[in-house]
Design a protein around this motif. Sequence first.
Motif, PDB file in Angstrom:
ATOM      1  N   CYS A  17       0.829  -1.218   0.000  1.00  0.00           N
ATOM      2  CA  CYS A  17       0.000   0.000   0.000  1.00  0.00           C
ATOM      3  C   CYS A  17       0.857   1.260   0.000  1.00  0.00           C
ATOM      4  O   CYS A  17       0.545   2.229  -0.706  1.00  0.00           O
ATOM      5  CB  CYS A  17      -0.955  -0.011   1.188  1.00  0.00           C
ATOM      6  SG  CYS A  17      -2.309  -1.195   0.990  1.00  0.00           S
ATOM      7  N   ILE A  18       1.949   1.261   0.764  1.00  0.00           N
ATOM      8  CA  ILE A  18       2.860   2.409   0.784  1.00  0.00           C
ATOM      9  C   ILE A  18       3.513   2.572  -0.584  1.00  0.00           C
ATOM     10  O   ILE A  18       3.757   3.691  -1.044  1.00  0.00           O
ATOM     11  CB  ILE A  18       3.938   2.249   1.889  1.00  0.00           C
ATOM     12  CG1 ILE A  18       3.302   2.339   3.276  1.00  0.00           C
ATOM     13  CG2 ILE A  18       5.060   3.257   1.727  1.00  0.00           C
ATOM     14  CD1 ILE A  18       2.817   3.709   3.677  1.00  0.00           C
ATOM     15  N   ALA A  19       3.785   1.463  -1.250  1.00  0.00           N
ATOM     16  CA  ALA A  19       4.398   1.522  -2.577  1.00  0.00           C
ATOM     17  C   ALA A  19       3.417   2.027  -3.640  1.00  0.00           C
ATOM     18  O   ALA A  19       3.832   2.645  -4.622  1.00  0.00           O
ATOM     19  CB  ALA A  19       4.927   0.140  -2.969  1.00  0.00           C
ATOM     20  N   VAL A  20       2.124   1.799  -3.440  1.00  0.00           N
ATOM     21  CA  VAL A  20       1.129   2.157  -4.456  1.00  0.00           C
ATOM     22  C   VAL A  20       0.497   3.531  -4.220  1.00  0.00           C
ATOM     23  O   VAL A  20       0.479   4.381  -5.125  1.00  0.00           O
ATOM     24  CB  VAL A  20       0.016   1.075  -4.530  1.00  0.00           C
ATOM     25  CG1 VAL A  20      -1.141   1.534  -5.415  1.00  0.00           C
ATOM     26  CG2 VAL A  20       0.586  -0.236  -5.026  1.00  0.00           C
ATOM     27  N   PHE A  21      -0.041   3.771  -3.034  1.00  0.00           N
ATOM     28  CA  PHE A  21      -0.908   4.944  -2.838  1.00  0.00           C
ATOM     29  C   PHE A  21      -0.203   6.296  -2.706  1.00  0.00           C
ATOM     30  O   PHE A  21      -0.587   7.244  -3.400  1.00  0.00           O
ATOM     31  CB  PHE A  21      -1.883   4.691  -1.689  1.00  0.00           C
ATOM     32  CG  PHE A  21      -2.867   3.605  -2.008  1.00  0.00           C
ATOM     33  CD1 PHE A  21      -3.875   3.810  -2.930  1.00  0.00           C
ATOM     34  CD2 PHE A  21      -2.758   2.350  -1.411  1.00  0.00           C
ATOM     35  CE1 PHE A  21      -4.768   2.810  -3.252  1.00  0.00           C
ATOM     36  CE2 PHE A  21      -3.652   1.338  -1.720  1.00  0.00           C
ATOM     37  CZ  PHE A  21      -4.661   1.561  -2.646  1.00  0.00           C
ATOM     38  N   PRO A  22       0.802   6.470  -1.858  1.00  0.00           N
ATOM     39  CA  PRO A  22       1.463   7.781  -1.813  1.00  0.00           C
ATOM     40  C   PRO A  22       2.079   8.211  -3.147  1.00  0.00           C
ATOM     41  O   PRO A  22       1.951   9.381  -3.528  1.00  0.00           O
ATOM     42  CB  PRO A  22       2.518   7.626  -0.712  1.00  0.00           C
ATOM     43  CG  PRO A  22       1.925   6.576   0.191  1.00  0.00           C
ATOM     44  CD  PRO A  22       1.251   5.617  -0.758  1.00  0.00           C
ATOM     45  N   PRO A  23       2.700   7.291  -3.919  1.00  0.00           N
ATOM     46  CA  PRO A  23       3.203   7.725  -5.226  1.00  0.00           C
ATOM     47  C   PRO A  23       2.086   8.192  -6.177  1.00  0.00           C
ATOM     48  O   PRO A  23       2.308   9.091  -6.990  1.00  0.00           O
ATOM     49  CB  PRO A  23       3.910   6.483  -5.783  1.00  0.00           C
ATOM     50  CG  PRO A  23       4.323   5.720  -4.567  1.00  0.00           C
ATOM     51  CD  PRO A  23       3.200   5.941  -3.580  1.00  0.00           C
ATOM     52  N   LEU A  24       0.906   7.589  -6.058  1.00  0.00           N
ATOM     53  CA  LEU A  24      -0.218   8.068  -6.878  1.00  0.00           C
ATOM     54  C   LEU A  24      -0.553   9.515  -6.535  1.00  0.00           C
ATOM     55  O   LEU A  24      -0.829  10.328  -7.423  1.00  0.00           O
ATOM     56  CB  LEU A  24      -1.451   7.181  -6.680  1.00  0.00           C
ATOM     57  CG  LEU A  24      -1.426   5.824  -7.355  1.00  0.00           C
ATOM     58  CD1 LEU A  24      -2.652   5.008  -6.963  1.00  0.00           C
ATOM     59  CD2 LEU A  24      -1.350   5.968  -8.864  1.00  0.00           C
ATOM     60  N   TRP A  25      -0.542   9.853  -5.236  1.00  0.00           N
ATOM     61  CA  TRP A  25      -0.777  11.239  -4.827  1.00  0.00           C
ATOM     62  C   TRP A  25       0.336  12.140  -5.358  1.00  0.00           C
ATOM     63  O   TRP A  25       0.077  13.247  -5.834  1.00  0.00           O
ATOM     64  CB  TRP A  25      -0.908  11.363  -3.309  1.00  0.00           C
ATOM     65  CG  TRP A  25      -0.902  12.795  -2.864  1.00  0.00           C
ATOM     66  CD1 TRP A  25       0.080  13.423  -2.170  1.00  0.00           C
ATOM     67  CD2 TRP A  25      -1.910  13.781  -3.116  1.00  0.00           C
ATOM     68  NE1 TRP A  25      -0.248  14.743  -1.964  1.00  0.00           N
ATOM     69  CE2 TRP A  25      -1.472  14.985  -2.546  1.00  0.00           C
ATOM     70  CE3 TRP A  25      -3.136  13.760  -3.781  1.00  0.00           C
ATOM     71  CZ2 TRP A  25      -2.205  16.161  -2.609  1.00  0.00           C
ATOM     72  CZ3 TRP A  25      -3.869  14.932  -3.836  1.00  0.00           C
ATOM     73  CH2 TRP A  25      -3.412  16.116  -3.259  1.00  0.00           C
ATOM     74  N   ALA A  26       1.584  11.663  -5.290  1.00  0.00           N
ATOM     75  CA  ALA A  26       2.717  12.464  -5.767  1.00  0.00           C
ATOM     76  C   ALA A  26       2.582  12.802  -7.247  1.00  0.00           C
ATOM     77  O   ALA A  26       2.936  13.897  -7.675  1.00  0.00           O
ATOM     78  CB  ALA A  26       4.030  11.725  -5.508  1.00  0.00           C
TER      79      ALA A  26
END
Length: 172
Positions: A17-26
């Motif tokens: 989840c950390i690998a997927v979701f924060p980068p999407l926001w970035a």
Amino acid sequence: MKNWKPETIDTLTLALCIAVFPPLWAVAAPCLNVNTGAIALICAGVYVTNGNKTGDALKISAGFLLGDVWACLAMWIMDRMALNPNAELYLTLFVLGGLAVLTASAVPGWIHLPSWLCGWAIALLTLGMAEGGYRSSYPLQIAVSMLAGVWYVGVFMGCVQKKLADMLGKKA
């Protein structure tokens, strides 16, 4: 997966989840004209430090938004003072810091004081470096990033991670 401990499943699903979701926001933040996207990660960190309590998300959000307002107010006040800059800064932080603590204490359960103070520091730093400061679109961008940190990176990602962990745990 049959022999995996629940802690291992939690760690792996959190990593995913950390690998997927924060980068999407970035990636999405600049597309939304939000140049303060990294603030979401700081605010998510405060949410997580509070124990990932979905029930506290509103008061944490309120605290962050008040911090953003407090930073604008502090800068506005200092713009109007005619003292030594260090004296202006000290007096402004003294008064507004005390008022923040007193206000949050007067309405327990409504405002998360650590997020207010953290949000104030984040916004002061960001606005101090931003062209136009508090007179620009940056206060709004900061608010959007703060809310994205609590609700998207914190609450939503936490729900997805829990659902994944539950699904994998049942298959074990």
